[in-house]
Design a protein around this motif. Structure first.
Motif, PDB file in Angstrom:
ATOM      1  N   SER A  17     -39.267   2.915  -4.541  1.00 25.20           N
ATOM      2  CA  SER A  17     -39.365   2.191  -3.272  1.00 25.20           C
ATOM      3  C   SER A  17     -38.072   1.460  -2.950  1.00 25.20           C
ATOM      4  O   SER A  17     -37.805   1.134  -1.789  1.00 25.20           O
ATOM      5  CB  SER A  17     -40.529   1.202  -3.327  1.00 25.20           C
ATOM      6  N   GLY A  18     -37.253   1.218  -3.980  1.00 24.13           N
ATOM      7  CA  GLY A  18     -35.977   0.542  -3.743  1.00 24.13           C
ATOM      8  C   GLY A  18     -34.925   1.446  -3.133  1.00 24.13           C
ATOM      9  O   GLY A  18     -34.001   0.981  -2.454  1.00 24.13           O
ATOM     10  N   VAL A  19     -35.043   2.767  -3.358  1.00 21.88           N
ATOM     11  CA  VAL A  19     -34.033   3.703  -2.852  1.00 21.88           C
ATOM     12  C   VAL A  19     -33.973   3.732  -1.328  1.00 21.88           C
ATOM     13  O   VAL A  19     -32.894   3.545  -0.750  1.00 21.88           O
ATOM     14  CB  VAL A  19     -34.263   5.116  -3.437  1.00 21.88           C
ATOM     15  N   PRO A  20     -35.108   3.933  -0.612  1.00 21.65           N
ATOM     16  CA  PRO A  20     -35.016   3.901   0.852  1.00 21.65           C
ATOM     17  C   PRO A  20     -34.598   2.539   1.384  1.00 21.65           C
ATOM     18  O   PRO A  20     -33.950   2.450   2.445  1.00 21.65           O
ATOM     19  CB  PRO A  20     -36.428   4.280   1.310  1.00 21.65           C
ATOM     20  N   LEU A  21     -34.940   1.486   0.651  1.00 20.00           N
ATOM     21  CA  LEU A  21     -34.527   0.143   1.068  1.00 20.00           C
ATOM     22  C   LEU A  21     -33.014   0.012   1.040  1.00 20.00           C
ATOM     23  O   LEU A  21     -32.400  -0.460   2.010  1.00 20.00           O
ATOM     24  CB  LEU A  21     -35.172  -0.901   0.147  1.00 20.00           C
ATOM     25  N   ILE A  22     -32.379   0.446  -0.062  1.00 16.94           N
ATOM     26  CA  ILE A  22     -30.918   0.383  -0.181  1.00 16.94           C
ATOM     27  C   ILE A  22     -30.260   1.274   0.863  1.00 16.94           C
ATOM     28  O   ILE A  22     -29.268   0.894   1.503  1.00 16.94           O
ATOM     29  CB  ILE A  22     -30.471   0.794  -1.600  1.00 16.94           C
ATOM     30  N   LEU A  23     -30.801   2.466   1.062  1.00 19.13           N
ATOM     31  CA  LEU A  23     -30.233   3.391   2.053  1.00 19.13           C
ATOM     32  C   LEU A  23     -30.294   2.803   3.460  1.00 19.13           C
ATOM     33  O   LEU A  23     -29.379   2.985   4.265  1.00 19.13           O
ATOM     34  CB  LEU A  23     -30.989   4.723   2.019  1.00 19.13           C
ATOM     35  N   LYS A  24     -31.353   2.064   3.740  1.00 22.07           N
ATOM     36  CA  LYS A  24     -31.499   1.441   5.062  1.00 22.07           C
ATOM     37  C   LYS A  24     -30.573   0.237   5.208  1.00 22.07           C
ATOM     38  O   LYS A  24     -29.882   0.086   6.228  1.00 22.07           O
ATOM     39  CB  LYS A  24     -32.958   1.007   5.269  1.00 22.07           C
ATOM     40  N   GLU A  25     -30.549  -0.626   4.184  1.00 27.30           N
ATOM     41  CA  GLU A  25     -29.757  -1.856   4.270  1.00 27.30           C
ATOM     42  C   GLU A  25     -28.257  -1.568   4.349  1.00 27.30           C
ATOM     43  O   GLU A  25     -27.504  -2.323   4.964  1.00 27.30           O
ATOM     44  CB  GLU A  25     -30.045  -2.756   3.062  1.00 27.30           C
ATOM     45  N   HIS A  26     -27.806  -0.486   3.699  1.00 31.45           N
ATOM     46  CA  HIS A  26     -26.375  -0.186   3.653  1.00 31.45           C
ATOM     47  C   HIS A  26     -26.045   1.124   4.368  1.00 31.45           C
ATOM     48  O   HIS A  26     -25.091   1.812   4.004  1.00 31.45           O
ATOM     49  CB  HIS A  26     -25.910  -0.139   2.190  1.00 31.45           C
ATOM     50  N   LYS A  27     -26.854   1.437   5.363  1.00 30.86           N
ATOM     51  CA  LYS A  27     -26.738   2.716   6.077  1.00 30.86           C
ATOM     52  C   LYS A  27     -25.344   2.940   6.644  1.00 30.86           C
ATOM     53  O   LYS A  27     -24.742   4.005   6.470  1.00 30.86           O
ATOM     54  CB  LYS A  27     -27.777   2.769   7.198  1.00 30.86           C
TER      55      LYS A  27
END
Length: 428
Positions: A17-27
């Motif tokens: 669940s952390g992977v899409p979060l990081i991808l979104k935050e640092h898109k």
């Protein structure tokens, strides 16, 4: 944006669940660095209903059959975050054989079957990256493989298990017993209900297999690493170590001795002024001694959603760059040497002994004779107060070989009234 890189997650738990979060935050940053937009297209889960909310938040399609990912030609990278050996191994092999690149955080799998997986990746010209498998958010593997590629590493050691470091911190700072510290770690979610892999040093040993491959190019089996955990570690030994100027830490170490390597995991007395002694709670740190840089330490969170997911995403960024440049299929670690394991006669260290003996005249002298008969001298020797019947003697030796240490242990064990309570390595 020139291109999208579509990926699939195997597992949507804490790290997943952390992977899409990081991808979104640092898109925006990721897009600039890679020239691509990295999108989580699908995720393999056991129960769709349990993950429906997070799937909706990030627009992820949930599937329960791996074939739906394997047969999707748009998915170029599979991120394995299931843990354990199976079905993770089967899924990774199938993904690589179908031409999909793989990112994983699975230390157990890599330590036991890494060479096989690397061979499959190489055969199919696919990337296989696993930065998150060691020390969570600390980029230690890429540091060794890239930043220290021009250096000659002598030794790599560290605190690579957050659960045991948390427990030891509490045993030192709050004088908790092993049992109480474990119970507290379990309540906070740092330790599993079955803490065997953590407290018996197995988790750290897996990581030392991987670190040894990167630092020295040698492939070890778990059986090649002498592994001792903190189960049953006595508060009395922690307090005695503190009095003597040391902190006990669970240390994984791997060292090059001439042309052979030695690796081990176990409680170690670390001098209080050493950088590793200050690593507290669930944090991790890896200490490297090399010819060029000298001593360096890499410190950070060894677990958790964001730190570990950040390492996973760094592997995704590398994979994306490779695709853009058309250079996919290079090994994460290309350093290879013939594996040679050091003998006990080659391994030299100081050692800590804690021995219980009858409280009567002559026992102290008897113990001294055992040690000196093996050609060993004392750095420190202390007789603690007794209860009138039994006394406790603590010894820190000068440097000796591991073979000599074993001879001392054997000699102590041959005296019925002597009991060896603890025997740990002492870090110089």
């Amino acid at each position: 944006m020139d291109k999208q890189l579509k990926i699939a997650l195997l597992g949507l738990g804490t790290v997943g669940s952390g992977v899409p979060l990081i991808l979104k935050e640092h898109k925006e940053k990721i897009s600039q660095v890679t020239g691509m937009e990295i999108l989580v297209e699908k995720a393999l889960v056991r129960n769709k209903a349990a993950k429906a909310e997070i799937a909706k938040e990030y627009g992820i399609e949930l599937v329960t059959d791996f074939k739906e990912i394997l047969e999707d030609q748009d998915i170029q990278v599979v991120v394995e975050l299931l843990g354990k050996i199976e079905p993770a191994k089967t899924y990774i092999v199938q993904a690589l054989e179908s031409g999909k690149h793989v990112v994983t955080a699975n230390k157990d799998l890599l330590a036991q079957h890494g060479s096989e997986l690397v061979a499959v990746a190489r055969k199919n010209h696919c990337d296989l990256y696993y930065e998150a498998s060691v020390a969570g958010g600390i980029p230690i593997l890429r540091t060794i493989a890239n930043s220290l590629a021009a250096d000659n590493i002598h030794k790599v050691l560290g605190i690579v298990n957050g659960t045991t470091n948390y427990m030891l911190t509490k045993m030192v700072s709050e004088k908790l017993t092993y049992e109480t510290a474990l119970e507290q770690a379990q309540q906070l979610g740092f330790a599993e209900s079955d803490p065997t892999n953590d407290v018996d040093g197995i988790d750290a040993a897996y990581k030392m297999v991987i670190l040894t491959q990167f630092a020295f190019g040698m492939t070890l089996h778990l059986s090649d690493i002498e592994t001792k955990g903190i189960r049953g570690l006595a508060l009395e030994d922690i307090e005695m170590a503190h009095q003597l100027g040391y902190t006990i830490k669970l240390i994984g170490s791997s060292s090059m001795l001439e042309e052979s390597v030695t690796a081990e995991v176990g409680p170690v007395l670390v001098p209080s002024n050493h950088p590793l002694a200050s690593v507290q709670n669930e944090m991790n740190a890896v200490f490297v001694d090399s010819a060029g840089v000298g001593e360096s330490m890499y410190y950070g969170a060894g677990a958790g959603a964001k730190p570990t997911a950040t390492s996973v995403v760094s592997d995704l960024i590398t994979t994306a760059k490779n695709l853009r440049l058309g250079i996919s299929g290079h090994q994460f670690n290309s350093y290879k040497n013939e594996t040679k394991i050091a003998s006990d006669q080659e391994i030299i260290s100081k050692y800590y002994f804690s021995i219980e003996v009858p409280d009567k005249v002559g026992q102290f002298l008897k113990l001294t004779q055992i040690v000196t008969n093996e050609g060993i001298s004392f750095d420190q020797l202390i007789q603690q107060q007794s209860d009138g019947e039994r006394a406790r003697i603590v010894i820190i030796t000068h440097k000796m070989t591991k073979a000599q240490m074993k001879q001392v242990k054997q000699a102590i064990g041959q005296i019925p009234e002597f009991e060896l309570l603890a025997n740990y390595k002492v870090l110089d």
